[in-house]
Design an enzyme around this catalytic site. Structure first.
Site, short mmCIF file in Angstrom:
data_model
loop_
_atom_site.label_atom_id
_atom_site.label_comp_id
_atom_site.label_asym_id
_atom_site.label_seq_id
_atom_site.Cartn_x
_atom_site.Cartn_y
_atom_site.Cartn_z
N SER A 1 24.84 4.54 -18.11
CA SER A 1 25.49 5.11 -19.29
C SER A 1 25.52 6.61 -19.17
O SER A 1 24.66 7.21 -18.51
CB SER A 1 24.74 4.71 -20.56
N TYR B 1 17.11 3.49 -26.05
CA TYR B 1 18.26 3.14 -25.21
C TYR B 1 18.48 4.18 -24.13
O TYR B 1 18.62 3.84 -22.95
CB TYR B 1 19.50 3.04 -26.10
#
Length: 679
Positions: free
Chosen positions: A556, A569
């Site tokens: 990501s 996350y």
């Protein structure tokens, strides 16, 4: 334009015959019908022949798979036939007999159908018929089985001369309904489609009954001590462990996809005393050995042998197989023979475990195995009433390295970029993983669709084309055993794994003070720990194969960008990003490349966003959830929304063959987020 009645009857008959494997094998045999149609040029009636074209399959034959020829011109070719030494030239002459546009290319068997004086002709490869055709005293057995109803035709390579031979034999035997072609198969004929089909089935079923009633009880001899099949669970576990090693050996010349078969037919054959002798004689009719090679590689150890011992022995046998195949080529090659196509086996037999077959894709590998099953059935039938005696090795070579066969291979379309690659994608039941799976299959790969949601994985596998393209596995990436099971399933389905995409994940968006230890552990267990476990198992398989490979992490932009309320996350994405660098450094010596993709928020089609992450992030930014994708787009340099297929494109770019010297790279797919630029 409506379908001609004879064509409709031909297609129905072909589909019925081809649907039953007792009648013929996949893509084997051909059928024809003759009938009258009006010539659009002269307005007069002309007789045409519709015949299954080159490369088609009877069970799925459609009108477009038929070649359409004028019978007057076909018969006229006999006047210019230059003789058996130049019979291959007649294949090009068939083009001058074609009627109209379109249709399939005429096959080598066209002469058999066109020259035989019958309105309908079936040429088939039933196991029972080939058993008689490949028995040492096949001519005598044919007479004993059928009397004068079916005539023996000595072996001749398919072609124009064989068509002349059958036509002459039919003319000399008006009582006959068909013939057994030595070393090859059967041909039947009739005045109507119904009569022809009835005659074909009579020959096939009568031969089956003859072999069953006249055959001895143990045609493969007594059981070989110590070679009985392992129980199902142990057998398949051993097969999964062996598959990557065997696939690596079978891919020495070029990468191959694998297929595994542990049916009773295979296991019973390999448990018998005579299987080494029979396997060494090679497969039977031309259709068989074109797909299985002249003979298989057979392991000569019992199924209880240690795995390392088996792997070492297979390596020795493979080297010997390659030497013998090269010697076979040298024994028979002429100056104008095509170059040797590769010396690896297409069939590997492991007693007590099963059969591994290989090909350029899953369907080819599966069909090769099906043809060896046919060969086992033929051996059983021939040995039951006589001795198995396939055609001479020199004749096998003439067919395997036939210039016409080489021309057919050269006409095959160029392989897609990921042909022969086997991919395992985690989290592939939806969103980004689903898009990646679709892209990989579209580029020629076979895919193992791994997902915690078994129903979702199964639905995606079905979308991708079923078992020849994709298989579904239920896997929780926090479970070492389930991950190992997923790779075992990949080995049994396709022979191993070459490309792994770590995509499974969840997202928990909370401020630091609201993030619990449970949140943190769950986030890391699924993505950081899960990716580690999947990559570790992938490396084991890839090292066993010795074919290199690709591991791709879907990380990501949050791996490098410090977004708000996102500590669990983003931290686990940073962990994944560094795994890419660590594994690229460690696995490079094995030819395994490890790269990453850093998407920005992929909202549309995302399972994560639909599961609550979208609502959490929208609340963080103070916008409506349905506008989240637009919000993400507007904060990028390109002002474009990132979709699942864009991530899939990046995975393909990394694995599709152009970036062969790239490892340890992270590719941003974020439409330009300056704060996430890699430094």
């Amino acid at each position: 334009m409506s379908t001609h009645p004879e064509v409709a009857a031909l297609l129905a008959r072909s589909n019925r015959l081809g649907a039953d494997p007792r009648n013929t094998n996949y893509a084997g045999g051909n059928t024809s019908a003759k009938g009258t149609e009006t010539d659009p040029v002269t307005g007069s009636d002309i007789e045409l022949m519709w015949v299954k074209g080159s490369g088609g399959d009877l069970g799925t034959l459609k009108e477009g798979g038929l070649a359409v020829l004028r019978t007057d011109r076909l018969k006229a070719l006999t006047a210019v036939y230059p003789g058996v030494e130049r019979e291959d030239e007649m294949v090009a002459a068939f083009d001058y007999c074609l009627h109209g546009k379109g249709g399939a290319a005429p096959s080598i068997d066209t002469a058999m159908h066109g020259l035989v004086d019958a309105a309908h002709v079936d040429h088939l490869h039933p196991d029972s018929g080939i058993a008689l055709a490949c028995a040492a005293d096949g001519e005598k057995l044919t007479a004993a089985c059928f009397g004068e109803q079916v005539v023996w035709v000595p072996w001749r390579r398919p072609g124009f001369q064989l068509g002349l031979d059958i036509a002459a034999i039919k003319a000399a035997n008006p009582q006959a309904i068909g013939c057994v072609l030595g070393g090859h198969g059967i041909t039947a004929w009739g005045d109507t489609a119904e009569e022809c089909e009835r005659n074909s089935l009579f020959i096939i079923r009568t031969a089956e009954t003859f072999l069953a009633e006249r055959g001895r009880a143990e045609p493969f001899g007594p059981a070989l001590e110590g070679y009985a099949a392992l129980d199902a669970a142990e057998r398949r576990a051993r097969a999964a462990a062996l598959a990557p090693y065997i696939r690596g050996l079978a891919s020495s010349d070029r990468p191959q996809v694998g297929h595994f078969d542990d049916s009773g037919t295979v296991l019973d054959f390999l448990a018998s005393a005579e299987h080494p002798r029979l396997a060494a004689l090679g497969t039977s009719c031309p259709d068989h050995f074109l797909r299985t090679k002249v003979r298989p590689l057979v392991l000569d150890l019992p199924p209880t042998a240690e795995l390392t011992t088996v792997v070492d022995r297979l390596t020795e046998l493979h080297a010997a197989y390659r030497e013998e195949y090269a010697a076979y080529y040298r024994r028979h090659a002429t100056p104008d023979s095509p170059a040797m196509r590769g010396a690896d086996p297409a069939i590997v037999l492991v007693p007590g475990i099963g059969m591994f077959s290989f090909g350029k894709d899953k369907q080819t590998a599966r069909v090769a195995g099906e043809f060896y099953l046919n060969a086992i059935n033929v051996m059983r039938g021939a040995e039951a009433v006589s001795t198995y005696a396939p055609i001479e090795e020199s004749e096998k070579f003439r067919i395997e390295y036939w210039s016409l066969e080489e021309a057919k291979l050269q006409r095959m379309p160029k392989p897609k970029a990921l042909a022969t690659r086997v991919a395992l994608v985690t989290g592939a039941g939806s969103g980004i993983g689903k898009a990646i799976a679709h892209r990989l299959v579209a580029e020629g790969a076979c895919v193992v669709v791994a997902d915690l949601n078994a129903d979702g994985a199964a639905a995606v596998a079905e979308e991708l084309g079923g078992a020849d393209k994709a298989v579904a596995v239920e896997v929780d990436v926090t479970s070492e055993e389930q991950i190992a099971d997923a790779f075992r399933a990949a080995a049994l389905a396709f022979g191993g794994v070459d490309l792994v995409v770590n995509n499974a994940g969840i997202s928990i968006s909370k401020p630091l003070l609201e993030t619990t230890a449970k949140d943190w552990d769950l986030q890391h267990d699924i993505m950081a720990r899960g990716s580690f476990l999947v990559s570790r198992e992938a490396a084991r398989v890839m090292k066993a194969q010795g074919m290199g490979g690709d591991i791709v992490y879907i990380a990501s932009k949050n791996a490098v960008f410090a977004g708000p309320n996102n500590v669990a996350y983003s931290a686990t994405k940073a962990d994944q990003a560094h795994q890419v660098r660590l594994l690229a450094a460690e696995l490079g010596a094995d030819g395994i490349r490890v790269n990453g993709v850093n998407p920005d928020g992929v909202v549309r089609g995302s399972g994560i966003f639909a599961g609550g992450w979208g609502a959490q992030r929208a609340a963080t930014y103070g916008i409506e959830e349905e506008k989240l994708g637009e919000f993400y787009a507007q904060r990028t340099l390109l002002k474009r929304e990132v979709l699942p297929e864009h991530v899939a494109n990046a995975v393909f770019a990394l694995t599709g063959g152009e970036l062969t010297h790239t490892t340890g790279l992270h590719v941003p797919v974020d439409a330009g987020v300056a704060a996430a630029f890699l430094r």
